[in-house]
Write an enzyme that holds these catalytic residues in place. Structure first.
Site, PDB file in Angstrom:
ATOM      1  N   GLY A 276    -112.376 -45.863 -15.161  1.00 22.60           N
ATOM      2  CA  GLY A 276    -112.385 -47.280 -15.548  1.00 22.60           C
ATOM      3  C   GLY A 276    -112.231 -48.284 -14.422  1.00 22.60           C
ATOM      4  O   GLY A 276    -112.761 -49.384 -14.487  1.00 22.60           O
TER       5      GLY A 276
ATOM      6  N   ASP B 149    -102.122 -50.752 -20.913  1.00 25.06           N
ATOM      7  CA  ASP B 149    -102.040 -50.964 -22.356  1.00 25.06           C
ATOM      8  C   ASP B 149    -100.641 -50.529 -22.826  1.00 25.06           C
ATOM      9  O   ASP B 149     -99.689 -51.300 -22.711  1.00 25.06           O
ATOM     10  CB  ASP B 149    -103.177 -50.148 -22.989  1.00 25.06           C
ATOM     11  CG  ASP B 149    -103.296 -50.308 -24.487  1.00 25.06           C
ATOM     12  OD1 ASP B 149    -102.721 -51.253 -25.033  1.00 25.06           O
ATOM     13  OD2 ASP B 149    -103.976 -49.475 -25.127  1.00 25.06           O
TER      14      ASP B 149
ATOM     15  N   GLU C 246    -105.685 -50.021 -11.384  1.00 24.30           N
ATOM     16  CA  GLU C 246    -106.005 -49.718 -12.784  1.00 24.30           C
ATOM     17  C   GLU C 246    -106.918 -50.790 -13.365  1.00 24.30           C
ATOM     18  O   GLU C 246    -106.844 -51.954 -12.960  1.00 24.30           O
ATOM     19  CB  GLU C 246    -104.713 -49.704 -13.615  1.00 24.30           C
ATOM     20  CG  GLU C 246    -104.185 -48.340 -13.974  1.00 24.30           C
ATOM     21  CD  GLU C 246    -104.972 -47.616 -15.065  1.00 24.30           C
ATOM     22  OE1 GLU C 246    -106.179 -47.875 -15.246  1.00 24.30           O
ATOM     23  OE2 GLU C 246    -104.379 -46.766 -15.724  1.00 24.30           O
TER      24      GLU C 246
ATOM     25  N   VAL D 247    -111.543 -53.939 -25.425  1.00 26.48           N
ATOM     26  CA  VAL D 247    -112.487 -54.620 -24.533  1.00 26.48           C
ATOM     27  C   VAL D 247    -113.294 -53.603 -23.710  1.00 26.48           C
ATOM     28  O   VAL D 247    -112.813 -52.502 -23.431  1.00 26.48           O
ATOM     29  CB  VAL D 247    -111.761 -55.623 -23.598  1.00 26.48           C
ATOM     30  CG1 VAL D 247    -111.066 -56.703 -24.411  1.00 26.48           C
ATOM     31  CG2 VAL D 247    -110.761 -54.938 -22.679  1.00 26.48           C
TER      32      VAL D 247
END
Ligand code: 5GP
Length: 192
Positions: free
Chosen positions: A52, A111, A107, A166
């Site tokens: 990510g 979350d 990162e 998202v």
């Protein structure tokens, strides 16, 4: 169901941050890092969390005006879908020796905080002098872990993210949408 063909932009309900807003924020974060690590005798190791963070990482390191080394680590927290598993596994280790080094962990999003907490303690266990966290997005609404950074570790956060799923700018759903140049909210009918 992820769209088979056609335009992936059609699966986005709202654009939260445009490519230009992302670029400005990344420049701001890189300049803060440059300032904070300018005095350090040893060049920091910038460790991106794959997959990510790859786009954020690539843009960030180009704007950090310091000698740095770069590596990646991989942690799996989602089997698939949109709910974090809570017990991330490190499935690909860093290649560089991080002992005695200042590490900056990059990162895409924090979350629940489980992934970053696991990685921070893992890197500290390898003898890093300090571990800082640099996340583009922070989603405090779902935090389960109170992140503790030892030594001079700092927490850099770009944008506060609403409690929505998202995608874009590296963030995926089922490995798709990473190549969107902006970050947006995925239409719920795509993952429900
Ligand atoms: P945590 O362990 O903090 O719950 O989760 C961290 C990882 O979950 C992130 O690295 C990211 O891969 C994934 N994640 C959390 N929220 C979102 C989101 O809204 N969209 C996407 N695409 N991934 C997310």
């Amino acid at each position: 169901m992820v769209s088979g063909g056609g335009c992936i932009d059609d699966d986005i309900v709202t654009v939260l941050w445009t490519a230009e807003q992302l670029s400005d924020k990344v420049a701001e974060m890189a300049s803060q890092i440059t300032q904070d690590f300018d005095d350090s005798s040893d060049s920091p190791v910038i460790v991106g969390v794959a997959t990510g963070a790859f786009m954020f990482m690539a843009d960030l390191v180009r704007k950090v005006k310091l000698p740095v080394t770069v590596d990646f680590v991989r942690a799996e927290s989602y089997a698939s879908g949109t709910v974090s598993s809570g017990s991330p596994k490190i499935s690909c280790d860093v290649k560089l020796d991080v002992s005695g080094k200042h590490v900056i962990l990059v990162e895409d999003i924090v979350d629940t905080g489980n992934t970053v907490a696991r990685l921070v303690s893992y890197l500290e266990g390898k003898g890093s002098t300090s571990v800082s966290v640099c996340t583009l997005l922070d989603k405090p609404a779902r935090r389960e872990v109170n992140l503790k950074l030892l030594g001079d570790g700092k927490f850099y956060s770009g944008f506060q993210c609403p409690d929505s799923f998202v995608v874009g700018y590296g963030l995926d759903f089922n490995e798709q949408y990473r190549n969107l140049p902006y970050i947006g909210v995925l239409k719920p009918e795509i993952y429900k």
